[in-house]
Motif scaffolding. Structure first.
Motif, PDB file in Angstrom:
ATOM      1  N   SER A  63      -1.315  -8.952 -14.395  1.00 22.54           N
ATOM      2  CA  SER A  63      -0.022  -9.474 -13.363  1.00 22.54           C
ATOM      3  C   SER A  63       0.717  -8.216 -13.127  1.00 22.54           C
ATOM      4  O   SER A  63       0.551  -7.090 -13.561  1.00 22.54           O
ATOM      5  CB  SER A  63       0.964 -10.157 -14.172  1.00 22.54           C
ATOM      6  N   SER A  65       4.174  -6.531 -10.181  1.00 22.38           N
ATOM      7  CA  SER A  65       5.180  -7.055  -9.060  1.00 22.38           C
ATOM      8  C   SER A  65       5.477  -5.398  -8.182  1.00 22.38           C
ATOM      9  O   SER A  65       4.948  -4.486  -8.866  1.00 22.38           O
ATOM     10  CB  SER A  65       6.180  -7.387  -9.651  1.00 22.38           C
ATOM     11  N   VAL A  83       6.039 -10.680  -6.600  1.00 23.37           N
ATOM     12  CA  VAL A  83       5.600 -11.092  -8.020  1.00 23.37           C
ATOM     13  C   VAL A  83       4.117 -11.799  -8.165  1.00 23.37           C
ATOM     14  O   VAL A  83       4.033 -12.861  -7.435  1.00 23.37           O
ATOM     15  CB  VAL A  83       6.706 -11.741  -8.621  1.00 23.37           C
ATOM     16  N   ASP A  85       0.690 -13.043 -10.762  1.00 21.73           N
ATOM     17  CA  ASP A  85       0.063 -13.295 -12.242  1.00 21.73           C
ATOM     18  C   ASP A  85      -1.406 -13.408 -11.828  1.00 21.73           C
ATOM     19  O   ASP A  85      -2.007 -13.642 -10.907  1.00 21.73           O
ATOM     20  CB  ASP A  85       0.777 -14.451 -13.028  1.00 21.73           C
ATOM     21  N   TYR A 141      13.674  -5.504 -11.223  1.00 20.31           N
ATOM     22  CA  TYR A 141      13.179  -5.410  -9.961  1.00 20.31           C
ATOM     23  C   TYR A 141      13.942  -4.533  -8.860  1.00 20.31           C
ATOM     24  O   TYR A 141      13.681  -4.598  -7.850  1.00 20.31           O
ATOM     25  CB  TYR A 141      13.168  -6.754  -9.278  1.00 20.31           C
ATOM     26  N   GLN A 185       7.068  -4.323 -17.635  1.00 13.97           N
ATOM     27  CA  GLN A 185       7.174  -4.686 -16.362  1.00 13.97           C
ATOM     28  C   GLN A 185       6.189  -5.992 -16.026  1.00 13.97           C
ATOM     29  O   GLN A 185       6.202  -7.082 -15.509  1.00 13.97           O
ATOM     30  CB  GLN A 185       7.182  -4.118 -15.072  1.00 13.97           C
ATOM     31  N   ASN A 186       4.829  -5.723 -16.546  1.00 16.27           N
ATOM     32  CA  ASN A 186       3.734  -6.839 -16.327  1.00 16.27           C
ATOM     33  C   ASN A 186       4.179  -7.749 -17.137  1.00 16.27           C
ATOM     34  O   ASN A 186       4.126  -9.111 -16.816  1.00 16.27           O
ATOM     35  CB  ASN A 186       2.447  -6.058 -16.814  1.00 16.27           C
ATOM     36  N   ASP A 189       6.927 -10.005 -15.340  1.00 21.19           N
ATOM     37  CA  ASP A 189       6.330 -10.734 -14.311  1.00 21.19           C
ATOM     38  C   ASP A 189       5.582 -11.943 -14.690  1.00 21.19           C
ATOM     39  O   ASP A 189       5.836 -12.972 -14.212  1.00 21.19           O
ATOM     40  CB  ASP A 189       5.178  -9.694 -13.579  1.00 21.19           C
TER      41      ASP A 189
END
Length: 228
Positions: A63, A65, A83, A85, A141, A185-186, A189
């Motif tokens: 995933s 973003s 964003v 996935d 973000y 961050q992955n 998301d």
């Protein structure tokens, strides 16, 4: 404005919603989205960043973003949060990615007060949870408080989940994310796009909320860390 997209790794085939087409200045159905077309719209200062993100998605199957800018067909600049996935086939193999473009420009700014007015009572009753969820979105973000509220409101409407419940579950699942990890961050998301699936159902009418079992976040399997 919010619009969806899907991207298949094999053949780098794209599919975008009518909203994403309009964001770029096209009437729906008048153009076929391709990697080359999308990249041609990216702001020159953000193009290398977006290319890195696409390369990451293709090689990691994870995933992702991105906060970046693009120019529509009139030359107007849009600031968007994308964003996405993982997308799976029937065997469970990762075949692509699907997600959303969230336009953070004028549309959101003009509708913020209306949204706040509509949800004033809920916002008052669950202010602490919503503020915590907003804070997480702002940090991850790099968006404003109003934009973070718009993202929460969008996920609430998109998934038909109460804003208060969605924010509460998101806050509860923050403890499953190691923010010192390169893959943080992955992970965030993925949580944002799937958290509604783990919101506990409302108790039956007549049940006292004080008798409900304590809320606990569902631990997700540990995911391999990837570069960002």
């Amino acid at each position: 404005m919010v619009g969806g997209f899907r991207f298949w790794f094999v053949g780098q085939r794209w599919e975008w919603s009518d909203e994403v087409a309009r964001m770029h200045g096209y009437q729906p159905g008048t153009v076929e989205p391709t990697t080359e077309l999308l990249m041609s719209h990216k702001h020159p200062d953000d193009r290398a960043h977006v290319q890195d993100i696409l390369d990451y998605a293709l090689h990691s199957g994870d995933s992702f973003s991105s906060r970046h800018r693009f120019l529509d067909t009139t030359g107007a600049i849009h600031s968007v949060l994308v964003v996405a996935d993982r997308m799976f086939d029937e065997s469970g193999a990762v075949v692509g990615t699907s997600g959303y473009y969230i336009d953070l420009t004028d549309t959101i700014a003009e509708s913020t007060q209306e949204m706040l007015d509509e949800t004033l009572l809920e916002l008052y009753e669950a202010r602490a949870l919503i503020e915590q969820a907003k804070g997480a979105l702002m940090l991850v973000y790099r968006i404003s408080a109003n934009q973070a509220f718009q993202v929460l409101r969008w996920r609430s409407q998109e998934t038909n989940t109460k804003l208060r419940a969605l924010a509460g579950q998101l806050v509860a699942e923050l403890e499953t994310i190691s923010f010192t990890s390169p893959a943080a961050q992955n992970r965030f998301d993925h949580v944002l796009l799937t958290v509604h699936e783990r919101v506990p159902p409302d108790p039956p009418a007549g049940d006292s909320p004080t008798t409900d079992p304590p809320h606990r976040a569902h631990k997700a399997p540990r995911r391999p860390e990837g570069r960002r």
